[in-house]
Design a protein around this motif. Structure first.
Motif, PDB file in Angstrom:
ATOM      1  N   HIS A 272       0.814  -1.212   0.000  1.00  0.00           N
ATOM      2  CA  HIS A 272       0.000   0.000   0.000  1.00  0.00           C
ATOM      3  C   HIS A 272       0.854   1.272   0.000  1.00  0.00           C
ATOM      4  N   GLY A 273       2.170   1.097   0.015  1.00  0.00           N
ATOM      5  CA  GLY A 273       3.067   2.246  -0.035  1.00  0.00           C
ATOM      6  C   GLY A 273       3.623   2.608   1.329  1.00  0.00           C
ATOM      7  N   PRO A 274       4.801   3.250   1.360  1.00  0.00           N
ATOM      8  CA  PRO A 274       5.458   3.567   2.633  1.00  0.00           C
ATOM      9  C   PRO A 274       4.711   4.592   3.479  1.00  0.00           C
ATOM     10  N   ASP A 275       3.783   5.314   2.881  1.00  0.00           N
ATOM     11  CA  ASP A 275       3.014   6.317   3.622  1.00  0.00           C
ATOM     12  C   ASP A 275       1.591   5.854   3.926  1.00  0.00           C
ATOM     13  N   SER A 276       1.341   4.569   3.804  1.00  0.00           N
ATOM     14  CA  SER A 276       0.002   4.035   4.039  1.00  0.00           C
ATOM     15  C   SER A 276      -0.465   4.318   5.461  1.00  0.00           C
ATOM     16  N   PRO A 277      -1.716   4.735   5.638  1.00  0.00           N
ATOM     17  CA  PRO A 277      -2.254   4.949   6.988  1.00  0.00           C
ATOM     18  C   PRO A 277      -2.364   3.659   7.789  1.00  0.00           C
ATOM     19  N   LEU A 278      -2.201   2.497   7.152  1.00  0.00           N
ATOM     20  CA  LEU A 278      -2.227   1.235   7.881  1.00  0.00           C
ATOM     21  C   LEU A 278      -0.992   1.067   8.759  1.00  0.00           C
ATOM     22  N   ILE A 279       0.107   1.688   8.341  1.00  0.00           N
ATOM     23  CA  ILE A 279       1.359   1.548   9.083  1.00  0.00           C
ATOM     24  C   ILE A 279       1.260   2.325  10.391  1.00  0.00           C
TER      25      ILE A 279
END
Length: 343
Positions: A272-279
């Motif tokens: 989902h990408g390094p800036d994903s809100p899941l992280i």
């Protein structure tokens, strides 16, 4: 006679290349030198530049499409040291007469199943979070977690990995539900291992843990969206060791922040990408595609990729063929000098 050259674009393959180099040398294949960070795949530019002279590209990596196939006249096979093959433009490869292989080996499937169960246990008992609180505060958090033993497990995709997860579930006394496409359902396995076939909606509504084990295709992208996630119990956990694109990211974030799910274990979190809100989201455990990255699995997968690549170079049909239609259209002729791979 021109040498038969191979480009190793896959970072994991390059980590263990020294161990398997003799297998390639014995087959009359030399590896094209390439510089990259340890464990990282080659860049798109490197693949397109260095791959021009390759007869084999060991992926997955960027650049395995028509841009490369059109400028690499010696290229005969793209051999993936992985089970997934979405990194390759299969239509372009087939049109060009290039064989594509993957490596869905038993050890690789078992390794992914291990990780799926590890994520389930970590979610249910918040193992990573409790460890971090001990490190930060030197205080034990003894709040209650959730049981895994005896719960209901829903498996979406009952292929090799899904089956391995089902076998593990038996040891945990779980009731196992599964959803699979018509034509792929293994009734004999299901009967032997007490796996019940249900609709996707029924699986999501009943399961305490849902584990995803599908290949990502255009048809199943976003398979779990807002509607499907709303079917799940608010106490349920989602585990994804397949591909991030199977789940709609905004819908998953909403379900987790709005109380619709208890948590998610995502080996796909970086999809989902390094800036994903899941992280960093509470209730989410993320790992960086560790699926088959265990020593035993990696070596088995790499050996399988080499064996199939050499088979293609010698004009033989590979064991793990991804694009069988290429043999109907016509493969590029074998190269002289290829020998059977060494032990």
């Amino acid at each position: 006679m021109e040498p038969i050259r191979a480009l190793v674009s896959n970072g994991t393959f390059r980590e263990v290349l020294a161990t398997h180099l003799s297998r390639l040398t014995a087959a009359g294949v030399e590896v094209i030198p390439a510089e990259a960070a340890p464990g990282a795949p080659l860049s798109l530019e490197q693949v397109l530049d260095l791959g021009r002279s390759a007869a084999v590209v060991f992926g997955p990596s960027a650049g395995l499409d028509g841009r490369l196939f059109g400028v690499a006249p010696d290229l005969r096979v793209v051999a993936l040291a992985a089970s997934g093959y979405e990194s390759v433009d299969l239509q372009a490869a087939t049109r060009a007469g290039i064989v594509v292989t993957n490596a869905p080996t038993p050890a690789g499937s078992e390794a992914v199943a291990d990780l799926a169960f590890g994520l389930m246990l970590s979610l249910a008992r918040d193992i990573p979070g409790r460890h971090q609180r001990i490190l930060a505060d030197r205080v034990g958090d003894r709040t209650m977690g959730r049981a895994v033993f005896g719960r209901v497990l829903g498996i979406i995709g009952l292929g090799q990995i899904g089956k391995a997860v089902a076998r593990r579930a038996a040891g945990f006394g779980m009731r196992v539900l599964a959803w699979e496409l018509d034509g792929f359902w293994d009734a004999e396995f299901a009967a032997h291992h007490a796996v019940t076939r249900v609709s996707l909606e029924e699986l999501l509504r009943q399961s305490d843990f849902v584990s995803l084990h599908l290949r990502l295709t255009a048809e199943n992208r976003g398979l779990l969206g807002a509607r499907e996630l709303a079917w799940m119990k608010p106490t349920a956990y989602l585990v994804n060791t397949a591909r991030g694109g199977l789940v709609d990211e905004p819908a998953l974030v909403e379900a987790l922040t709005g109380g619709g799910l208890a948590g998610a274990g995502l080996d796909t979190i970086l999809d989902h990408g390094p800036d994903s809100p899941l992280i960093g989201l509470p209730g989410v455990i993320g790992t960086p595609h560790l699926g088959n990255r265990v020593v035993e699995s990696v070596h088995e997968v790499v050996a399988a990729a080499i064996d199939d690549a050499v088979a293609v170079l010698r004009g033989e049909r590979p064991r793990y063929l991804v694009n069988p239609r290429v043999y109907e259209i016509g493969v590029r002729p074998p190269l002289a000098g290829a020998r059977k791979a060494g032990p």
